[in-house]
Design an enzyme around this catalytic site. Structure first.
Site, PDB file in Angstrom:
ATOM      1  N   LYS A 112       0.805  -1.215   0.000  1.00  0.00           N
ATOM      2  CA  LYS A 112       0.000   0.000   0.000  1.00  0.00           C
ATOM      3  C   LYS A 112       0.837   1.263   0.000  1.00  0.00           C
ATOM      4  O   LYS A 112       0.371   2.321  -0.417  1.00  0.00           O
ATOM      5  CB  LYS A 112      -0.950   0.011   1.207  1.00  0.00           C
ATOM      6  N   LYS A 195      -5.379 -10.473  -6.439  1.00  0.00           N
ATOM      7  CA  LYS A 195      -6.572 -10.849  -5.663  1.00  0.00           C
ATOM      8  C   LYS A 195      -7.722  -9.887  -5.979  1.00  0.00           C
ATOM      9  O   LYS A 195      -7.489  -8.725  -6.323  1.00  0.00           O
ATOM     10  CB  LYS A 195      -6.267 -10.896  -4.160  1.00  0.00           C
ATOM     11  N   LYS A 198     -11.320  -4.394  -3.450  1.00  0.00           N
ATOM     12  CA  LYS A 198     -12.228  -3.254  -3.474  1.00  0.00           C
ATOM     13  C   LYS A 198     -11.645  -2.114  -4.301  1.00  0.00           C
ATOM     14  O   LYS A 198     -12.356  -1.247  -4.765  1.00  0.00           O
ATOM     15  CB  LYS A 198     -12.462  -2.758  -2.046  1.00  0.00           C
TER      16      LYS A 198
HETATM   17  P1  AMP Z   1     -11.064  -6.056   3.839  1.00  0.00           P
HETATM   18  O1  AMP Z   1     -12.020  -5.739   2.784  1.00  0.00           O
HETATM   19  O2  AMP Z   1      -9.652  -5.827   3.425  1.00  0.00           O
HETATM   20  O3  AMP Z   1     -11.419  -5.454   5.165  1.00  0.00           O
HETATM   21  O4  AMP Z   1     -11.150  -7.627   4.042  1.00  0.00           O
HETATM   22  C1  AMP Z   1     -12.142  -8.282   4.788  1.00  0.00           C
HETATM   23  C2  AMP Z   1     -11.923  -9.769   4.805  1.00  0.00           C
HETATM   24  O5  AMP Z   1     -12.035 -10.315   3.488  1.00  0.00           O
HETATM   25  C3  AMP Z   1     -10.539 -10.197   5.303  1.00  0.00           C
HETATM   26  O6  AMP Z   1     -10.668 -11.355   6.096  1.00  0.00           O
HETATM   27  C4  AMP Z   1      -9.786 -10.513   4.046  1.00  0.00           C
HETATM   28  O7  AMP Z   1      -8.765 -11.458   4.248  1.00  0.00           O
HETATM   29  C5  AMP Z   1     -10.886 -11.086   3.160  1.00  0.00           C
HETATM   30  N1  AMP Z   1     -10.593 -10.893   1.734  1.00  0.00           N
HETATM   31  C6  AMP Z   1     -10.374  -9.711   1.103  1.00  0.00           C
HETATM   32  N2  AMP Z   1     -10.145  -9.904  -0.220  1.00  0.00           N
HETATM   33  C7  AMP Z   1     -10.240 -11.247  -0.415  1.00  0.00           C
HETATM   34  C8  AMP Z   1     -10.111 -12.093  -1.574  1.00  0.00           C
HETATM   35  N3  AMP Z   1      -9.871 -11.584  -2.788  1.00  0.00           N
HETATM   36  N4  AMP Z   1     -10.267 -13.428  -1.400  1.00  0.00           N
HETATM   37  C9  AMP Z   1     -10.534 -13.955  -0.178  1.00  0.00           C
HETATM   38  N5  AMP Z   1     -10.662 -13.222   0.948  1.00  0.00           N
HETATM   39  C10 AMP Z   1     -10.522 -11.880   0.839  1.00  0.00           C
END
Ligand code: AMP
Ligand code: TRP
Length: 330
Positions: A112, A195, A198
């Site tokens: 990041k 991956k 968002k």
């Molecule tokens: P975040 O949106 O970064 O707060 O992520 C929330 C949860 O979603 C965390 O447990 C991440 O590890 C999981 N996560 C985010 N992106 C992915 C992805 N592409 N595949 C699987 N898990 C994800």
């Protein structure tokens, strides 16, 4: 006594199917056997710039999403991180026990901060894993269900907890990550080496939980495929179709073997059509529920208030114990 689970999602946008498959779906299952804390981690969201009005909307959107996917506020504690000030307080206390080198090795920070360079990266972004450790350690958490990208942060949490316990005496429980074998890393539909995220600029690689049926259909039909034909699960050699198969597996419960048998002789087009169909059938009731909850912010506030009432005394007790051990409390 039941073991404790803690996890959170940042209110930076509507969750996508990576968040759902990698994290949220496991959370729902865990409610049966664990004492669960599910947090909207807004203090984490502001480690990168946020528009205040949008951020507040996203907080409600995440609350609505938690409920829509099946988090039951009667079984689990659903709350907003910034309501419980002990998160940032323990974050500070733990920061004093953390070394710069330890944080500069964190891959999420490295990724990041690449855009701005480390001189311009925020101090909050740098210290983010310490706040995450505080979240987890406040509640004597045993298990942390997350996607694969959070593995390093949980290892760091364990490391920090162990260091604190050794220095000040037994205070924290060492948490374990809960990471699924398939689906812990859902990849972008447009680039299976990245991956699903968002921050995907065009949005074409990411299916949001609120995408309309026709949008889901379009995104799946336009997903990239591999250069060799055939529906077979091999994440190394066929990353694109394996990613689509992981999604299919999670939505239908079919094993990879069954998916291979059912679609073995068919082309990518047929498989994508089937995937779009099952995904739409799965997501459209969730979308409807999210929209219903969003119409009722009073109800969402009530649920978050109740979550605060349950989380706050536990967090307060832990911070008091930590301050006592460190010689801060009177
Ligand atoms: P975040 O949106 O970064 O707060 O992520 C929330 C949860 O979603 C965390 O447990 C991440 O590890 C999981 N996560 C985010 N992106 C992915 C992805 N592409 N595949 C699987 N898990 C994800
Ligand atoms: N860092 C996590 C993410 O980016 C979100 C998070 C913050 C979290 N605190 C947590 C996840 C505590 C699990 C436990 O997805």
């Amino acid at each position: 006594m039941k073991e404790t689970v803690f996890s959170g999602v940042k209110p930076t946008s509507i969750p996508h199917i990576g968040n759902y498959i990698g994290a949220l779906r496991q959370w729902v299952e865990l409610q049966k056997d664990y004492n669960c804390y599910y947090c909207i981690v807004d203090d984490h969201a502001i480690t990168v710039p946020q528009d205040p009005k949008m951020l507040r909307e996203q907080i409600y959107a995440i609350a609505a999403t938690y409920l829509a996917v099946g988090i039951d506020p009667k079984k689990s504690t659903l709350f907003l991180q910034s309501d419980v000030a002990q998160h940032t307080e323990l974050g500070w206390l733990l920061m004093t026990q953390t070394k710069m080198g330890e944080l500069s090795r964190m891959t999420q920070y490295k990724d990041k901060s690449k855009k701005t360079g480390s001189e311009s990266a925020g101090v909050g972004l740098f210290a983010y894993p310490v706040l995450m450790a505080a979240d987890i350690l406040l509640y004597d958490t045993n298990k942390v269900p997350v996607g694969h990208d959070q593995m390093q942060h949980i290892e760091f949490t364990r490391f920090l907890a162990r260091r604190f316990n050794e220095k000040f005496g037994q205070t924290f429980v060492l948490p374990q990550p809960l990471i699924q074998k398939v689906g812990a890393r859902i990849m972008s539909l447009k680039d299976p080496s990245k991956k699903m995220s968002k921050s995907d600029e065009s949005g074409a690689g990411t299916i949001m939980l609120t995408d309309e049926d026709d949008v889901i259909q379009k995104k799946i039909m336009r997903a990239v495929t591999d250069s060799t034909a055939g529906i077979s699960y091999d994440p190394e050699k066929k990353p694109a179709v394996s990613n689509l198969m992981s999604i299919y597996h999670h939505v239908t419960g079919d094993t990879m073997k069954k998916i291979e048998d059912d679609f073995g002789g068919k082309g990518y087009g047929d498989f994508k059509k089937a995937l779009a169909e099952v995904l739409i059938a799965h997501l459209s009731p969730i979308r409807t529920k999210i929209n219903e909850y969003l119409k009722n912010p009073k109800e969402l506030n009530k649920i978050l208030d109740e979550g605060f009432e349950k989380a706050h005394p536990i967090a307060e007790k832990k911070v008091r114990a930590v301050k006592d051990k460190m010689g801060l409390a009177r």
